[in-house]
Design an enzyme around this catalytic site. Sequence first.
Site, short mmCIF file in Angstrom:
data_model
loop_
_atom_site.label_atom_id
_atom_site.label_comp_id
_atom_site.label_asym_id
_atom_site.label_seq_id
_atom_site.Cartn_x
_atom_site.Cartn_y
_atom_site.Cartn_z
N ASP A 170 -32.99 40.48 -5.94
CA ASP A 170 -31.83 39.70 -6.36
C ASP A 170 -31.48 40.04 -7.81
OD1 ASP A 170 -31.84 38.43 -3.93
OD2 ASP A 170 -32.80 36.60 -4.67
N LYS A 171 -30.24 39.81 -8.17
CA LYS A 171 -29.78 40.09 -9.52
C LYS A 171 -30.70 39.51 -10.58
CE LYS A 171 -26.00 38.92 -12.70
NZ LYS A 171 -24.69 38.24 -12.84
#
Length: 345
Positions: A170-171
């Site tokens: 995830d970011k």
Amino acid sequence: MNTFLDQSPPIISVTPPVTLDEGDASDEVLSDVSETREGSVALAQHGDRLDRALTHLAPEFSRNYLQQLIDAGWVQLNGQTVRKHALKVRAADVLTLELHPTPQSQAFKPEPMDLVVVYEDPHIFVIDKPAGLVVHPAPGNWSGTLLNGLLALDEKMFAMPRAGIVHRLDKDTSGLMVVARTRQAMDALVAAIAARAVSRQYLAVGHGPWSGQPSVCVDAPMGRDPRNRLRMAVVDLLKTPGKAAKTDIHFLANAFDGCLVRCVLHTGRTHQIRVHMASIGHPLVADKVYGGADRDGMARHALHAFRLAFDHPVTGAALAFESPLPVDFEHLLKSWGLSYNGPTR
């Protein structure tokens, strides 16, 4: 004309909670034709859906993008325009695909950035991704991604589907990722991940002190939250589409406000650790999507991919890598009086 290539802790059952918040968005397809590709369907692709078959003709693009080209009338089957994504193709069918520029297709450009390369050889990179770096271009993030950085790091990555990216973080998750530099390595890594032969371990800080067993296995299927399609959730497969998801969670240390745990993935579903931690009453610190809140300078979900181990996809040599704690993670542990004495295998 191209030819397509055949390519024992206790188990916790969890009821679905209300969970997540990252959605899909459509790309705007522009009108100018940049390239036309044509290929015949190989025997191995006989009976495949049209959109899936097209991925062999344009492997660097997502199926979502290819579906948009179908919708726009820019795909032909044996000389006839077709607009059904699920249309079945047959061996020797001829597909013609007009590639039109979209924000997605324009996103595949090199952008120099200071990537932390932990290891490299002719076949792979191991990258220590910082929090805040998006892995792959997507709506809202068509530039400044890890993919853009990889294209600048090595021009040979242009020849690799998705610039060699075989798994994602995830970011706002920091930590280790392996990236393929050759097609041989990519195929082997994809197979190893599917066979669960790549060990991925994470450190996480959850709200609420830990109680009960020191190790648990959360075996709870996941899918789109039926009450909010922009989020993921633990689901009942008899009622809602989803896939099996399994995470081992090992308690490491407690504080008044929360706990430090080590998570080991058996599957790799979107937001798996975040959803599973929330499902057992310990949403990650700063994970506002799943019920967490910012605390003591931690403004992104408290999740760090600290250990990655696998057999080299070409040589077979056993490899293992460890990533130090990021500054914000370290500060949170210090503020809460949580002790971490280095990697725990």
